[in-house]
Design an enzyme around this catalytic site. Structure first.
Site, PDB file in Angstrom:
ATOM      1  CB  CYS A   1      11.797  -2.981  -9.641  1.00  0.00           C
ATOM      2  SG  CYS A   1      12.568  -3.225  -7.899  1.00  0.00           S
TER       3      CYS A   1
ATOM      4  CB  THR B   1     -19.943  15.858 -12.839  1.00  0.00           C
ATOM      5  OG1 THR B   1     -20.430  16.379 -13.917  1.00  0.00           O
ATOM      6  CG2 THR B   1     -20.756  15.436 -11.924  1.00  0.00           C
TER       7      THR B   1
ATOM      8  CG  ASN C   1       7.798   9.702  -2.164  1.00  0.00           C
ATOM      9  OD1 ASN C   1       8.372  10.555  -2.092  1.00  0.00           O
ATOM     10  ND2 ASN C   1       7.728   8.621  -3.104  1.00  0.00           N
TER      11      ASN C   1
ATOM     12  CB  THR D   1      -0.597  13.147 -10.465  1.00  0.00           C
ATOM     13  OG1 THR D   1       0.257  12.321  -9.704  1.00  0.00           O
ATOM     14  CG2 THR D   1       0.179  13.412 -11.903  1.00  0.00           C
TER      15      THR D   1
HETATM   16  N1  PLP Z   1       3.755  13.251  -4.065  1.00  0.00           N
HETATM   17  C1  PLP Z   1       4.063  12.379  -3.318  1.00  0.00           C
HETATM   18  C2  PLP Z   1       5.230  12.829  -1.880  1.00  0.00           C
HETATM   19  C3  PLP Z   1       3.947  11.078  -3.404  1.00  0.00           C
HETATM   20  O1  PLP Z   1       4.157  10.168  -2.308  1.00  0.00           O
HETATM   21  C4  PLP Z   1       2.837  10.664  -4.408  1.00  0.00           C
HETATM   22  C5  PLP Z   1       2.586   9.326  -4.505  1.00  0.00           C
HETATM   23  O2  PLP Z   1       3.261   8.394  -4.341  1.00  0.00           O
HETATM   24  C6  PLP Z   1       2.493  11.607  -5.376  1.00  0.00           C
HETATM   25  C7  PLP Z   1       3.221  12.905  -5.290  1.00  0.00           C
HETATM   26  C8  PLP Z   1       1.623  11.317  -6.421  1.00  0.00           C
HETATM   27  O3  PLP Z   1       0.533  10.949  -5.936  1.00  0.00           O
HETATM   28  P1  PLP Z   1      -0.589  10.424  -6.831  1.00  0.00           P
HETATM   29  O4  PLP Z   1      -0.218   9.426  -7.641  1.00  0.00           O
HETATM   30  O5  PLP Z   1      -1.665   9.921  -5.858  1.00  0.00           O
HETATM   31  O6  PLP Z   1      -1.212  11.418  -7.928  1.00  0.00           O
END
Ligand code: PLP
Length: 751
Positions: free
Chosen positions: A334, A245, A159, A71
């Site tokens: 959900c 850091t 995902n 993110t």
């Molecule tokens: N992008 C994809 C394809 C993801 O599956 C995820 C987490 O589910 C993210 C971005 C975001 O990752 P994070 O929550 O570890 O920052």
């Protein structure tokens, strides 16, 4: 043993990664910016891990920054690209006006695009690149729009479905475009060779916790020469590109995972993973007849399966798998009210039922053969449990727990359907059948050898079609399914009579249930619902007749008989006229005749004016008055439960999980506690019994604490002062019982 099959959400930390993190915390704890020896040793760790990441990702050049996770990486990339676009101002040629992202992208990407687009005042159009029914980007569309795009974001693998993107095809579609290109590599890390430098990818974010590193560490690749603006300014760490850091334990742990990838000794190769996925897919297909995979496995990561089963909601399947000690995830997000359909599957254009009832099963590449074998065994046990509960074919003549007896409720988007079954005579009645339930009801009746005595509607439904005719056998019945000329319908010891209650509709009917000659409950349709009266502004309504219907209903059933509503938007299960008299002033005024009928109609019309749709986006069947809301029932934590048990040895512990869950993960109550099973779908059957003992505490539990909270709230609203819910359910049972583990035997595997 837990079988964790939700690796796309997160993974456990690899033992070597844990060890590396501990070493860094305890021994090599230096700050890599310090120039003394302790600091230098920490710096060496950082450098070595970065070098390893470069090799694994195929990124010898460009920047590879340690960040907190994907993110943050996405924010940094989007901020960088959009800042460059803003600074470019009126450069040569037409300025790009589009920000593009794949329609199946993780929320982090479109949200970041919108956020920074607004914050930087760019006011560009943020648009989704369509995908086809297989979940792959529409490259023709992308080619057409590429020239106008300033930034294009496409994930390497999805995902939810595991669908792998055609990165070379995307690169080709962008070949004539100056757009910057972000590839979300989160789900591809360690599973696909990304060869970042060989492609023209400008930015690629990663999260360590998706591949056996801890949460809070990730990577961002930035191509050499790609625009960059730091998200975090400060002490100048990471070459002033990302201040703060360094997360040394995270970096060291990620280093151990990368080392394992490089050595190839901890993770299985693609061919092995594909073979294991096939085993899991075969077990699923065998267990759940009619199962469909939502994406073609050949196009997906070898570690992900996304599927749906006709007639079985993702919630039901999740509860079932959880009871068998398997952690999977709903393919859709959900909300408190309902499972929202998956935006990924919707973008693929899959049928609504598939989008709403998807389940994702994902494993990590570090699992072993025994794990997969156990997962398959439990999947088969889940199938057996469903068959034993008559929820899946092939039908069995003798269900494990005997034929259903009494009342069972089914709910679809707040609409209620009831099955009233008499085990002794094997005759049953269905009240207010719903189209979504036909298959399930047929399966249930067929499996348990029930004959349908009647299929009744409480009124001609305005909001949905009745499925009565689809279920009904030949016979001489009226419009609502009542056998012509019959004074009652007899089901062994149970008997139904009827009472006309025009109002909500002119043909509204209440069905009175008598058990061994005693009135025990009334199917009231929408005439009286928890906190609402049925609306009477439909063409087929009879508003003037409503008040008299309510008075005749009270005369026939009294204030305390359980009323079973046709809609239950707040999961309150049942009500009584006495309870509704308190909650609804308008209903009270009808019963006491304090308003004349015309006044009642006018006040009711006022309430119903501009009635909004329900949380399910369906037509509301009545105007809910706030007095109908039930306060949440109090929850008991571990100490609270122990204290309650000590003070009340007669305490009753109630398992509200469904029978198919109970038979997989039979949970024994702590010693000296009386225990009963009352699945939520059969709560109405048990409510009068508990209400008859108002001093005796009833503590409900379920898997996670949600359904038990619902049961406790329903019982309290009906006037039981001692209804409680066990916080966190079985998931937190060891805490709730003060360290006394609830016995959750291995799933019954005799199949
Ligand atoms: N992008 C994809 C394809 C993801 O599956 C995820 C987490 O589910 C993210 C971005 C975001 O990752 P994070 O929550 O570890 O920052």
């Amino acid at each position: 043993m837990d079988i964790y099959l939700d690796a796309n959400a997160t993974t456990p930390v690899l033992p070597a990664a844990r060890a590396a993190a501990l070493t860094v915390m305890a021994e090599e704890f230096g700050n890599p910016s310090s120039i003394h020896s302790t600091g230098l040793r920490a710096r060496a760790v950082v450098d070595a891990v970065r070098a390893s990441a470069r090799r694994v990702l195929g990124a010898p050049n460009g920047q590879l920054l340690f960040v907190s996770g994907a993110t943050e990486g996405i924010q940094t990339a989007v901020l960088s690209a959009l800042t460059a676009m803003r600074e470019r101002g009126a450069g040569p040629g037409p300025a790009p006006d589009l920000l593009l992202y794949g329609a199946t992208e993780h929320k982090a990407v479109p949200e970041a695009l919108r956020h920074w687009n607004t914050l930087l005042g760019l006011d560009l159009r943020v648009e989704a690149i369509p995908v086809d029914s297989e979940g792959r980007h529409d490259l023709g569309w992308l080619r057409e729009h590429a020239a106008r795009a300033g930034l294009v974001c496409t994930m390497a693998a999805n995902n939810e479905t595991g669908v792998v993107s055609d990165l070379d095809g995307i690169a080709a579609a962008l070949s004539d475009s100056h757009a910057l290109w972000l590839v979300d590599g989160v789900q591809a890390l360690g599973k696909l060779p990304l060869k970042l430098a060989e492609r023209r990818i400008d930015y690629a974010p990663f999260s360590g916790h998706k591949l056996y590193a801890p949460k809070g560490i990730g990577l961002l690749y930035v191509r050499e020469g790609a625009p960059f603006t730091p998200l975090l300014a400060g002490g100048g760490q990471e070459g002033a590109l990302r201040s703060g850091t360094e997360n040394m334990s995270g970096i060291a742990a990620l280093g151990a995972v990368l080392a394992a990838l490089e050595s190839g000794d901890s993770f299985r190769d693609a061919a092995t993973l594909v073979a294991w996925r096939e085993q899991l897919a075969a077990a699923l297909t065998e267990s759940f007849p009619g199962l469909v995979f939502n994406a073609r496995p050949e196009l997906c990561l070898p570690t992900t399966l996304n599927f749906a089963v006709p007639g079985l909601s993702s919630k039901l399947l999740l509860d079932l798998f959880d009871a068998a000690g398997m952690r999977v995830s709903g393919g859709s997000a959900c909300s408190a009210a309902r499972a929202l359909p998956s935006h990924v599957l919707e973008a693929m254009g899959l049928p609504a039922w598939q989008c709403a009832s998807a389940v994702r099963l994902s494993f990590g590449p570090a699992v072993d053969e025994a794990f997969i074998a156990e997962a398959c065994r439990r999947i088969l046990a889940c199938g057996a449990a469903l068959r034993a509960s008559c929820l899946a074919e092939p039908a069995r003549s003798t269900p494990a727990d005997g034929p259903t007896d009494g009342l069972t409720r089914f709910v679809v988007d707040g609409a209620c359907c009831y099955l009233l079954a008499d085990a002794a005579s094997r005759r049953c009645v269905i009240v207010d059948p719903l189209p979504e339930l036909i298959g399930r009801l047929r399966q249930l009746l067929d499996c348990q050898g029930y004959t349908l005595a009647a299929v009744l509607d409480t009124h001609s439904h305005g909001d949905h079609e009745s499925s009565a005719t689809a279920l009904r056998n030949e016979g001489d019945v009226d419009e609502l399914g009542w056998p012509t000329g019959a004074g009652s319908i007899d089901l062994g010891r149970r008997r139904l009579t009827r009472l006309a209650v025009p109002g909500h509709t002119a043909d509204s009917m209440a069905y009175l249930l008598h058990d061994r000659g005693e009135l025990s409950a009334v199917f009231v349709g929408d005439t009286v619902m928890p906190g609402a009266l049925g609306r009477s502004d439909f063409a087929q309504s009879a508003p003037l007749a409503y008040p008299d219907s309510l008075r005749r209903l009270e005369a026939a059933v009294g204030g305390n008989t359980l009323l079973l509503p046709g809609h239950d938007y707040d999961d309150l299960h049942a009500t009584t006229l006495a309870r509704e008299r308190e909650a609804q002033p308008l209903l009270a005024s009808a019963l006491t005749a304090s308003l004349d009928d015309a006044g009642f109609v006018a006040a009711k019309a006022e309430l119903e004016r501009g009635l909004a749709t329900t949380v399910y986006q369906t037509v509301a069947c009545g105007a809910r008055v706030d007095g109908g809301c039930a306060a949440a029932a109090p929850q008991l934590d571990g100490d609270g439960f122990q204290a309650m048990r000590a003070a009340h040895p007669e305490l009753l512990l109630v398992d509200v999980r469904e029978p198919y869950e109970q038979c997989l993960g039979g949970a024994a109550a702590p010693a000296a506690t009386q225990h009963e099973a009352a699945p939520l779908s059969r709560l109405a059957e048990a409510l009068p019994r508990w209400l008859a003992e108002p001093e005796r505490p009833v503590v409900f539990y379920c898997r996670s604490g949600n359904r038990s909270a619902q049961a406790a709230r329903a019982l309290r609203r009906l006037g039981h002062p001692q209804a409680w819910s066990l916080a966190g359910g079985l998931a937190l049972w060891a805490d709730a019982s003060g360290g006394e583990p609830m016995e959750t035997p291995e799933p019954a595997l005799a199949i």
